[in-house]
Motif scaffolding. Structure first.
Motif, PDB file in Angstrom:
ATOM      1  N   VAL A  12       0.854  -1.187   0.000  1.00  0.00           N
ATOM      2  CA  VAL A  12       0.000   0.000   0.000  1.00  0.00           C
ATOM      3  C   VAL A  12       0.893   1.240   0.000  1.00  0.00           C
ATOM      4  CG1 VAL A  12      -1.724   1.324   1.295  1.00  0.00           C
ATOM      5  CG2 VAL A  12      -1.849  -1.177   1.248  1.00  0.00           C
ATOM      6  N   VAL A  13       0.595   2.171  -0.891  1.00  0.00           N
ATOM      7  CA  VAL A  13       1.276   3.460  -0.903  1.00  0.00           C
ATOM      8  C   VAL A  13       0.182   4.520  -0.843  1.00  0.00           C
ATOM      9  CG1 VAL A  13       2.852   5.002  -2.120  1.00  0.00           C
ATOM     10  CG2 VAL A  13       3.138   2.533  -2.337  1.00  0.00           C
ATOM     11  N   GLU A  14       0.255   5.372   0.160  1.00  0.00           N
ATOM     12  CA  GLU A  14      -0.738   6.434   0.314  1.00  0.00           C
ATOM     13  C   GLU A  14      -0.025   7.757   0.404  1.00  0.00           C
ATOM     14  OE1 GLU A  14      -4.726   6.211   2.809  1.00  0.00           O
ATOM     15  OE2 GLU A  14      -3.146   5.018   3.723  1.00  0.00           O
ATOM     16  N   ARG A  15      -0.578   8.754  -0.261  1.00  0.00           N
ATOM     17  CA  ARG A  15      -0.007  10.093  -0.112  1.00  0.00           C
ATOM     18  C   ARG A  15      -1.058  11.146  -0.409  1.00  0.00           C
ATOM     19  NH1 ARG A  15       5.048  10.040  -4.092  1.00  0.00           N
ATOM     20  NH2 ARG A  15       5.566   8.406  -2.687  1.00  0.00           N
ATOM     21  N   ASP A  16      -0.853  12.310   0.188  1.00  0.00           N
ATOM     22  CA  ASP A  16      -1.710  13.461  -0.098  1.00  0.00           C
ATOM     23  C   ASP A  16      -1.055  14.238  -1.214  1.00  0.00           C
ATOM     24  OD1 ASP A  16      -3.876  13.247   1.843  1.00  0.00           O
ATOM     25  OD2 ASP A  16      -2.300  13.486   3.338  1.00  0.00           O
ATOM     26  N   VAL A  17      -1.811  14.493  -2.272  1.00  0.00           N
ATOM     27  CA  VAL A  17      -1.273  15.228  -3.407  1.00  0.00           C
ATOM     28  C   VAL A  17      -2.099  16.493  -3.628  1.00  0.00           C
ATOM     29  CG1 VAL A  17      -0.175  13.262  -4.540  1.00  0.00           C
ATOM     30  CG2 VAL A  17      -2.554  13.747  -5.013  1.00  0.00           C
ATOM     31  N   PRO A  18      -1.456  17.581  -4.048  1.00  0.00           N
ATOM     32  CA  PRO A  18      -2.145  18.872  -4.174  1.00  0.00           C
ATOM     33  C   PRO A  18      -2.884  19.042  -5.501  1.00  0.00           C
ATOM     34  CG  PRO A  18       0.173  19.175  -4.630  1.00  0.00           C
ATOM     35  CD  PRO A  18      -0.009  17.719  -4.289  1.00  0.00           C
ATOM     36  N   SER A  84      -2.284 -10.630  -9.156  1.00  0.00           N
ATOM     37  CA  SER A  84      -2.602  -9.632  -8.151  1.00  0.00           C
ATOM     38  C   SER A  84      -3.620  -8.633  -8.694  1.00  0.00           C
ATOM     39  CB  SER A  84      -1.329  -8.905  -7.696  1.00  0.00           C
ATOM     40  OG  SER A  84      -0.757  -8.188  -8.769  1.00  0.00           O
ATOM     41  N   VAL A  85      -4.048  -7.741  -7.817  1.00  0.00           N
ATOM     42  CA  VAL A  85      -4.996  -6.693  -8.196  1.00  0.00           C
ATOM     43  C   VAL A  85      -4.457  -5.358  -7.690  1.00  0.00           C
ATOM     44  CG1 VAL A  85      -7.353  -5.804  -7.917  1.00  0.00           C
ATOM     45  CG2 VAL A  85      -6.973  -8.279  -8.115  1.00  0.00           C
ATOM     46  N   VAL A  86      -4.471  -4.360  -8.588  1.00  0.00           N
ATOM     47  CA  VAL A  86      -4.076  -3.003  -8.219  1.00  0.00           C
ATOM     48  C   VAL A  86      -5.347  -2.170  -8.096  1.00  0.00           C
ATOM     49  CG1 VAL A  86      -2.891  -0.907  -9.003  1.00  0.00           C
ATOM     50  CG2 VAL A  86      -1.816  -3.150  -9.326  1.00  0.00           C
ATOM     51  N   THR A  87      -5.514  -1.520  -6.946  1.00  0.00           N
ATOM     52  CA  THR A  87      -6.690  -0.680  -6.708  1.00  0.00           C
ATOM     53  C   THR A  87      -6.234   0.724  -6.348  1.00  0.00           C
ATOM     54  OG1 THR A  87      -7.916  -2.598  -5.885  1.00  0.00           O
ATOM     55  CG2 THR A  87      -8.821  -0.417  -5.361  1.00  0.00           C
ATOM     56  N   TRP A  88      -6.742   1.688  -7.099  1.00  0.00           N
ATOM     57  CA  TRP A  88      -6.476   3.102  -6.832  1.00  0.00           C
ATOM     58  C   TRP A  88      -7.723   3.692  -6.190  1.00  0.00           C
ATOM     59  CZ3 TRP A  88      -1.727   5.074  -7.948  1.00  0.00           C
ATOM     60  CH2 TRP A  88      -0.924   4.351  -8.837  1.00  0.00           C
ATOM     61  N   THR A  89      -7.543   4.425  -5.098  1.00  0.00           N
ATOM     62  CA  THR A  89      -8.659   5.096  -4.434  1.00  0.00           C
ATOM     63  C   THR A  89      -8.306   6.569  -4.298  1.00  0.00           C
ATOM     64  OG1 THR A  89      -8.978   3.062  -3.169  1.00  0.00           O
ATOM     65  CG2 THR A  89     -10.209   4.996  -2.447  1.00  0.00           C
ATOM     66  N   LEU A  90      -9.243   7.437  -4.706  1.00  0.00           N
ATOM     67  CA  LEU A  90      -9.041   8.878  -4.641  1.00  0.00           C
ATOM     68  C   LEU A  90     -10.083   9.465  -3.704  1.00  0.00           C
ATOM     69  CD1 LEU A  90      -8.062   7.794  -7.497  1.00  0.00           C
ATOM     70  CD2 LEU A  90      -8.358  10.116  -8.290  1.00  0.00           C
ATOM     71  N   ALA A  91      -9.627  10.188  -2.695  1.00  0.00           N
ATOM     72  CA  ALA A  91     -10.542  10.832  -1.746  1.00  0.00           C
ATOM     73  C   ALA A  91     -10.197  12.311  -1.681  1.00  0.00           C
ATOM     74  CB  ALA A  91     -10.408  10.190  -0.365  1.00  0.00           C
ATOM     75  N   PRO A  92     -11.185  13.185  -2.003  1.00  0.00           N
ATOM     76  CA  PRO A  92     -10.897  14.620  -1.956  1.00  0.00           C
ATOM     77  C   PRO A  92     -10.528  15.060  -0.541  1.00  0.00           C
ATOM     78  CG  PRO A  92     -13.171  14.208  -2.683  1.00  0.00           C
ATOM     79  CD  PRO A  92     -12.555  12.886  -2.347  1.00  0.00           C
ATOM     80  N   GLY A  96      -6.524  19.074  -1.903  1.00  0.00           N
ATOM     81  CA  GLY A  96      -6.158  18.158  -2.988  1.00  0.00           C
ATOM     82  C   GLY A  96      -6.848  16.822  -2.866  1.00  0.00           C
ATOM     83  N   THR A  97      -6.040  15.765  -2.871  1.00  0.00           N
ATOM     84  CA  THR A  97      -6.581  14.406  -2.881  1.00  0.00           C
ATOM     85  C   THR A  97      -5.697  13.476  -2.070  1.00  0.00           C
ATOM     86  OG1 THR A  97      -7.412  14.753  -5.128  1.00  0.00           O
ATOM     87  CG2 THR A  97      -7.256  12.463  -4.402  1.00  0.00           C
ATOM     88  N   ARG A  98      -6.329  12.584  -1.322  1.00  0.00           N
ATOM     89  CA  ARG A  98      -5.584  11.479  -0.706  1.00  0.00           C
ATOM     90  C   ARG A  98      -5.600  10.356  -1.730  1.00  0.00           C
ATOM     91  NH1 ARG A  98      -3.807   9.072   4.621  1.00  0.00           N
ATOM     92  NH2 ARG A  98      -2.893  11.116   4.470  1.00  0.00           N
ATOM     93  N   LEU A  99      -4.432  10.013  -2.233  1.00  0.00           N
ATOM     94  CA  LEU A  99      -4.286   8.989  -3.263  1.00  0.00           C
ATOM     95  C   LEU A  99      -3.774   7.717  -2.601  1.00  0.00           C
ATOM     96  CD1 LEU A  99      -4.199   8.176  -6.275  1.00  0.00           C
ATOM     97  CD2 LEU A  99      -1.897   9.141  -6.355  1.00  0.00           C
TER      98      LEU A  99
END
Length: 136
Positions: A12-18, A84-92, A96-99
């Motif tokens: 899992v890689v999570e980051r806040d992007v502007p 495997s399965v790659v899942t991208w989740t975007l939360a405003p 910006g967005t938590r990716l």
């Protein structure tokens, strides 16, 4: 097989992007943009669409599993013995967005794949942010 052998791990890689979710969604779903930060591809954001990612080292077979515009994208990521399965989740967020990227399905007997993903995805996400910064 024992439960321990069939148990899988995730990276899992999570980051806040502007950037707003709509902009990130474009970079995750438009083939020419995906090619800039990940690999060459013939991606289409349509459930059931089969496509490949290709690089100098080989190819990854994929199938789109989920498409929720600007919110969630999932596709299979099959490379040799890795299923495997790659899942991208975007939360405003307020700025910006938590990716969140999760690649799930690493078996315990696949440390090389797991280690490669753990090392590789943060680099891909850095490249993704560079592409986002250049986009209109």
């Amino acid at each position: 097989m024992t439960a321990a052998e069939t148990e899988t791990r995730s990276v899992v890689v999570e980051r806040d992007v502007p950037f707003p979710p709509e902009k990130i969604w474009r970079a995750l779903t438009q083939p020419h943009l995906i090619a800039e930060w990940l690999m060459k591809n013939e991606f289409k954001p349509a459930v059931g669409h089969r496509f490949n990612f290709s690089a100098d080292w080989g190819a990854v077979d994929c199938e789109v599993r989920a498409v929720e515009p600007n919110r969630r994208l999932a596709y299979t990521w099959d490379a040799g013995e890795l299923k495997s399965v790659v899942t991208w989740t975007l939360a405003p967020t307020s700025d910006g967005t938590r990716l969140r990227m999760e690649q799930s399905g690493f078996r315990r007997d696949q440390p090389r794949f797991y280690g490669g993903a753990k090392a590789g995805w943060p680099l891909y996400l850095e490249k993704l942010e560079q592409v986002l910064a250049k986009m209109d």
